[in-house]
Design a protein around this motif. Structure first.
Motif, PDB file in Angstrom:
ATOM      1  N   VAL A  20       3.121  -7.937  -3.471  1.00 11.43           N
ATOM      2  CA  VAL A  20       3.917  -7.995  -2.468  1.00 11.43           C
ATOM      3  C   VAL A  20       3.658  -6.865  -1.782  1.00 11.43           C
ATOM      4  N   ALA A  21       3.432  -5.348  -2.314  1.00 10.65           N
ATOM      5  CA  ALA A  21       3.288  -4.508  -1.542  1.00 10.65           C
ATOM      6  C   ALA A  21       1.886  -4.584  -0.733  1.00 10.65           C
ATOM      7  N   VAL A  22       0.860  -5.150  -1.155  1.00 10.74           N
ATOM      8  CA  VAL A  22      -0.316  -5.364  -0.636  1.00 10.74           C
ATOM      9  C   VAL A  22      -0.156  -6.217   0.712  1.00 10.74           C
ATOM     10  N   LEU A  23       0.418  -7.400   0.247  1.00  8.63           N
ATOM     11  CA  LEU A  23       0.642  -8.438   1.042  1.00  8.63           C
ATOM     12  C   LEU A  23       1.202  -7.923   2.341  1.00  8.63           C
ATOM     13  N   SER A  24       2.315  -6.817   2.134  1.00 11.06           N
ATOM     14  CA  SER A  24       3.167  -6.529   3.519  1.00 11.06           C
ATOM     15  C   SER A  24       2.185  -5.820   4.516  1.00 11.06           C
ATOM     16  N   PHE A  25       0.882  -5.559   4.084  1.00 10.06           N
ATOM     17  CA  PHE A  25      -0.034  -4.904   4.978  1.00 10.06           C
ATOM     18  C   PHE A  25      -1.126  -6.077   5.346  1.00 10.06           C
ATOM     19  N   MET A  26      -0.885  -7.360   5.264  1.00  9.85           N
ATOM     20  CA  MET A  26      -1.666  -8.395   5.324  1.00  9.85           C
ATOM     21  C   MET A  26      -1.082  -9.555   6.198  1.00  9.85           C
ATOM     22  N   SER A  64       8.514 -19.886   8.718  1.00  8.56           N
ATOM     23  CA  SER A  64       7.544 -19.616   9.731  1.00  8.56           C
ATOM     24  C   SER A  64       6.318 -19.119   9.162  1.00  8.56           C
ATOM     25  N   TYR A  65       5.934 -19.451   8.155  1.00 12.22           N
ATOM     26  CA  TYR A  65       4.590 -19.148   7.579  1.00 12.22           C
ATOM     27  C   TYR A  65       4.134 -17.560   7.961  1.00 12.22           C
ATOM     28  N   GLN A  66       4.995 -16.643   7.904  1.00 10.09           N
ATOM     29  CA  GLN A  66       4.384 -15.319   8.205  1.00 10.09           C
ATOM     30  C   GLN A  66       4.751 -14.515   6.841  1.00 10.09           C
ATOM     31  N   MET A  67       3.813 -14.828   5.930  1.00  7.19           N
ATOM     32  CA  MET A  67       3.966 -14.324   4.488  1.00  7.19           C
ATOM     33  C   MET A  67       4.104 -12.677   4.520  1.00  7.19           C
ATOM     34  N   LEU A  77      -0.136  -2.025  10.021  1.00  4.89           N
ATOM     35  CA  LEU A  77       1.107  -1.558   9.754  1.00  4.89           C
ATOM     36  C   LEU A  77       2.125  -2.504  10.537  1.00  4.89           C
ATOM     37  N   SER A  78       1.459  -3.672  11.156  1.00 10.92           N
ATOM     38  CA  SER A  78       2.110  -4.405  12.183  1.00 10.92           C
ATOM     39  C   SER A  78       3.244  -5.173  11.521  1.00 10.92           C
ATOM     40  N   ASN A  79       3.006  -5.573  10.182  1.00 10.71           N
ATOM     41  CA  ASN A  79       4.196  -6.300   9.703  1.00 10.71           C
ATOM     42  C   ASN A  79       5.343  -5.444   9.474  1.00 10.71           C
TER      43      ASN A  79
END
Lengths: 306, 278
Positions: free
Chosen positions: A45-51, A266-269, A64-66
């Protein structure tokens, strides 16, 4: 039967000396399950927050956009505020009622035992069931409004942005007070009766006894229960999802729900993962803070006192 | 003087009144659920929602049962039994090692499991979803079972280790002197002695899995693998205006728990509060 092998005593003496105990391999199944489905997702979840990820294709790096989006999106900021407000209000509602009901249930009068059986009943329902039932009960046309001819009770409970938040706090309390009162009942029953008798002989009234004897005696339970209430309110999902789905508007879109809707609707995982990281960090921080505040590891100390 | 000590305080009238008020708050919604589920559809729209049904009927239950309720019930039962069974076995083995093995690895594992108690399930749902899809398990009952097991391990290990610590080490020593292997000690000493803790952990986890909503919502889709809490939610959409049927499904969904409550209230309460109270 135990002596069937000649070598057994010799082997065991060696074991006694080295004190190794049973093989650590027996830990493997639990560790593997836990690592794959709890620890890896926690890192994930930490990795995906930068994807960037839409839930179907391959995740791509997003920098960092998310995080920027999370801290500038008014809906998410509002969700943070709602979660904070809900945590505080739920705690202020649940904690006093749970303690009082728990103390009441611990009493020895017969009618209290009967009450206790009934107080327990909400625990038989899943959060989804409770949400559905209250949605019907609070229906403006066929629910509570119709049962009594009282203007005060004839409200669009779930449709009004002013009311719905407080209605949720009530329903959440309805759900969780029984559990916490059970904890308090068990704790109060552990208090030696001699302490209450002594307080009574000293001329302490009921209220004074409650504050000077009962409350200090159940302080570990207060800490455990408070931790569960506060961390729990970060994760209310089922109930709010079923009852309001965040509405009307965004009036009840609390953080866990915001995460779900951002991710799976919204499919913004990626953005949803950033919200999830916030939930994890806040949850861990609150747990640790309450532990520090209490000066003990509550889980351990509970057992020592038993 | 003596009689005063025995009788204690005078009856607590304000306390009793407040307790009665909370009793009504607790019971009225449940009364509403039961009463409404026993009403014919037309009566639901016409009558006072809290009035006893004039034409008491079980038709709403019939409509729910016709709608694959048995299948959803079976799915829930299967997921619960398998998850709880596996959790109990692997957590008990792990707890046995943690309590009896003084090595650093066992200690480290214990710390790791304790950390897991503070992880909110909701927060890991996105990576769990990703992994389940990649493993090709999406929309299967196994997709619900595997993460359910993982998230039940920390609390189970916590409760079981706390319980096993109280087994006097003289019992282990006696068995060691008799030449028992670790496996024999597990089977003949640990297993029988930890029965109450196993019961409590089993009940606690069964409730969590049985009532779980988020995993089924995110990890399954088709009605063949639908579990009960999710089916309540979909009934709400399908039956839209048939509130008696929706509430009949709510009642049916908690029948197993009600049965457990009537048969073994003490164990159920112990299971619910396992690990959180003394």
């Amino acid at each position: 039967m135990l002596m069937k092998s000649h070598t057994a005593p010799v082997r065991s003496r060696r074991r006694l000396g080295t004190n190794i105990g049973p093989s650590t391999w027996l830990l493997a199944p639990a560790l593997i399950f836990f690592a794959i489905f709890a620890l890896v997702p926690l890192l994930g979840v930490a990795v995906l927050s930068f994807m960037h990820w839409d839930g179907l294709g391959t995740p791509s790096f997003a920098g960092l956009s998310n995080w920027q989006q999370t801290f500038t999106n008014p809906v998410t900021l509002n969700a943070m505020w709602l979660t904070f407000a809900m945590t505080v209000l739920c705690y202020l509602t649940q904690a006093p009622i749970s303690i009082l009901v728990g103390v009441f249930m611990a009493g020895e009068q017969k009618y209290r035992a009967v009450y206790s059986v009934l107080y327990f009943l909400p625990l038989l329902f899943s959060a989804a069931a409770v949400g559905i039932a209250f949605k019907a009960l609070l229906d403006p046309n066929f629910g509570l409004s119709k049962a009594f001819n009282i203007a005060l009770l004839s409200q669009d409970w779930l449709g009004s942005t002013d009311l719905v938040f407080y209605v949720l706090i009530f329903v959440i309390s309805w759900c969780f007070v029984p559990f916490h009162s059970l904890l308090y009942q068990a704790a109060v029953k552990q208090i030696p009766t001699s302490m209450n008798e002594a307080a009574m002989l000293d001329g302490a009234g009921r209220v004074r006894t409650f504050f000077s004897v009962t409350l200090p005696q159940i302080k570990y339970t207060v800490i455990t229960s408070s931790t569960l209430m506060i961390v729990g309110s970060l994760t209310y999902f089922d109930l709010v999802f079923v009852m309001t789905n965040g509405g009307p508007g965004n009036a009840t879109r609390i953080l866990p729900l915001d995460m779900y809707l951002t991710g799976f609707r919204s499919y913004q995982m990626g953005a949803a993962s950033a919200i999830a990281v916030i939930l994890v960090v806040v949850g861990l921080a609150v747990s640790l803070l309450l532990n520090r505040f209490s000066g003990t590891d509550q889980m351990e100390s509970q057992q020592e006192g038993a | 003087m003596k009689s005063q000590i025995k009788t204690g305080y005078a009856p607590n009238v304000p306390g009793g009144l407040a307790a009665t008020f909370w009793l009504l708050v607790t019971v009225v919604p449940i009364y509403y659920i039961v009463v409404t589920s026993l009403k014919p559809r037309q009566e639901y729209f016409g009558s006072n929602p809290l009035a006893w049904p004039q034409n008491l009927t079980f038709e709403a239950y019939g409509r729910v049962l016709e709608n694959d309720f048995a299948l959803y019930f079976f799915n829930s039962a299967l997921v619960t039994v398998v998850s709880v069974g596996v959790v109990l076995i692997i957590s008990l083995l792990a707890s046995y090692v943690i309590v009896r093995n003084r090595g650093a690895f066992a200690k480290f594992s214990h710390r790791l499991f304790l950390l897991g108690i503070a992880i909110p399930i909701q927060a890991t749902i996105i990576p769990v979803y990703y992994m389940i899809v990649k493993m090709g398990l999406y929309d299967s009952l196994l997709a619900l079972i595997l993460p359910s097991i993982a998230f039940a391990i920390p609390i189970s290990v916590l409760i079981l280790t706390n319980f096993l610590r109280d087994v006097p080490s003289s019992l282990y020593e006696a068995m060691t002197l008799d030449g028992a292997s670790h496996w024999q000690m597990f089977r003949l000493l640990v297993l029988p002695l930890s029965k109450p803790a196993i019961m409590a952990v089993g009940i606690y986890n069964a409730l969590q899995v049985w009532n779980g909503f988020l995993f089924p919502l995110v990890l399954t889709q088709s009605s063949e693998v639908r579990v009960l809490p999710l089916s309540l939610w979909t009934y709400q959409g399908e039956f839209a205006v048939d509130i008696p049927a929706v509430l009949a499904a709510v009642v049916l969904s908690c029948v197993p728990l009600l049965a457990a409550y009537i048969v073994g209230r003490r164990q159920l309460v112990a299971g619910l509060t396992a690990g959180f109270s003394k």
